[in-house]
Design an enzyme around this catalytic site. Structure first.
Site, PDB file in Angstrom:
ATOM      1  N   ASP A   1     -20.265  -6.116  13.705  1.00  0.00           N
ATOM      2  CA  ASP A   1     -21.604  -6.504  14.009  1.00  0.00           C
ATOM      3  C   ASP A   1     -22.175  -7.889  14.068  1.00  0.00           C
ATOM      4  OD1 ASP A   1     -22.032  -3.937  14.797  1.00  0.00           O
ATOM      5  OD2 ASP A   1     -22.738  -3.342  12.861  1.00  0.00           O
TER       6      ASP A   1
ATOM      7  N   ASN B   1     -11.603  -4.184  17.871  1.00  0.00           N
ATOM      8  CA  ASN B   1     -10.668  -4.497  16.793  1.00  0.00           C
ATOM      9  C   ASN B   1      -9.122  -3.970  17.367  1.00  0.00           C
ATOM     10  OD1 ASN B   1     -10.140  -1.603  16.219  1.00  0.00           O
ATOM     11  ND2 ASN B   1     -11.973  -1.839  14.934  1.00  0.00           N
TER      12      ASN B   1
ATOM     13  N   GLU C   1      -8.707  -0.383  18.307  1.00  0.00           N
ATOM     14  CA  GLU C   1      -9.492  -0.048  19.390  1.00  0.00           C
ATOM     15  C   GLU C   1      -8.772  -0.827  20.602  1.00  0.00           C
ATOM     16  OE1 GLU C   1     -13.571   0.008  16.629  1.00  0.00           O
ATOM     17  OE2 GLU C   1     -12.979  -1.724  18.033  1.00  0.00           O
TER      18      GLU C   1
END
Length: 336
Positions: A283, A212, A215
């Site tokens: 996920d 993301n 990150e």
């Protein structure tokens, strides 16, 4: 350069079925405790909840595996659990979900990760999370434990179409384990996909690297406050990781991607007004994008499919999966 899913001829989700995916990473038992708020505590400014029910679901690296299975493909999980009640319960949940857990390794001196969320349930309103308590062990694996994980890789990876490294920063994906994944993927012609919450520098030469925006900023050591900074940062991340495709998801701002066959571009978020709980969206994204690449889709198409799928699961509480029928319906709505 920006874009929209409307400008793509998106394939039917049936192309995501029939693949074999190995998921390597940190698995979690996600526990939800629901209570009814009856009054404020005299001891602290918090509600007193009277217990209603307990639910447990698969979390961490088990969640992309659940999504792979829900979309009609096979998932094998390589992970570690402790010799405890939570570890045994996780195995039961994996079996019930149709996930191959023969690569899940029990290590006696570790605890199984459990994330307990406490929610106030005041129907007809949606439950509200009051607190979360995590029980986990972040120690990196020992060399002997790494060998057990690599041996499991050697059993499962040669038959796979893709491997997903799902790094929740709980010690399994050490540099040695990641190097083994990379080497064996190259040796067997298997797609090497990464969903990283940190340690981005471990994952050079991935076929797909997703993180993301927060990150990505951490990996680059610089903020990414606007589109111009994102474009420059993503190009740098792409070069430094030597990845074939890099996708950075940006929440309500959509996503940005760049790759060997894809110039830098952005896709807007899909139905951003319907977000309820973002747990597990990444996920679902990595599962769908990886399956799409395994099916021969280009990076932009894989990202667009994953973008729509992730938008479906954020409408639900907790980790969720998307089915082919749901995804097909959502794609049809985009094309209208």
């Amino acid at each position: 350069m920006t874009g929209s899913s409307r400008h793509l001829d998106l394939p039917h989700p049936s192309i995501l079925a029939g693949k074999r995916v190995v998921v390597v990473g940190d698995i979690t038992l996600d526990e939800y405790l629901y209570g009814r708020a009856t009054r404020l505590s005299r001891e602290a400014p918090i509600p007193v909840l009277e217990f209603l029910r307990r639910e447990t679901i698969l979390g961490g690296a088990a969640n992309p595996a659940r999504n792979v299975v829900a979309l009609g493909s096979q998932a094998s999980l390589i992970a570690i659990v402790g010799n405890d009640e939570e570890g045994a319960h996780l195995r039961d949940l994996l079996w019930a979900a149709g996930i191959d857990h023969s690569g899940v390794i029990t290590i006696a001196n570790r605890v199984t990760t459990r994330k307990t969320r406490i929610l106030a349930d005041a129907a007809p309103r949606l439950p509200q999370q009051v607190a979360r308590l995590d029980r986990l062990d972040r120690r990196p694996l020992t060399p002997a434990e790494e060998e057990l994980v690599i041996a499991a890789l050697d059993r499962h990876l040669p038959m796979a179409d893709a491997v997903i490294c799902s790094d929740y920063q709980q010690g399994l994906l050490t540099p040695q384990v990641v190097a083994a994944v990379r080497e064996r993927c190259r040796q067997h012609g298997v797609i090497f996909a990464v969903d990283a919450q940190g340690n981005s520098h471990y994952y050079r030469h991935a076929d797909l690297f997703r993180c993301n925006d927060a990150e990505a900023a951490a990996a680059l050591g610089t903020p990414l406050p606007d589109d111009a900074a994102m474009a420059a940062g993503l190009a740098r991340l792409y070069r430094e990781l030597a990845a074939r495709l890099v996708i950075v998801t940006r929440g309500p701002a959509g996503l940005a991607l760049i790759g060997d066959d894809e110039p830098y571009q952005q896709l807007p978020a899909h139905r951003v007004s319907e977000v309820f709980d973002t747990t597990g969206a990444g996920d679902t994204f990595i599962a769908v994008a990886t399956l799409a690449l395994a099916a021969g889709c280009r990076g932009r198409t894989a990202a667009a499919l994953a973008n729509i799928a992730a938008a479906l699961v954020v409408r639900r509480l907790g980790n969720a999966v998307v089915t082919p029928a749901e995804l097909a319906e959502a794609i049809a709505a985009v094309d209208e």
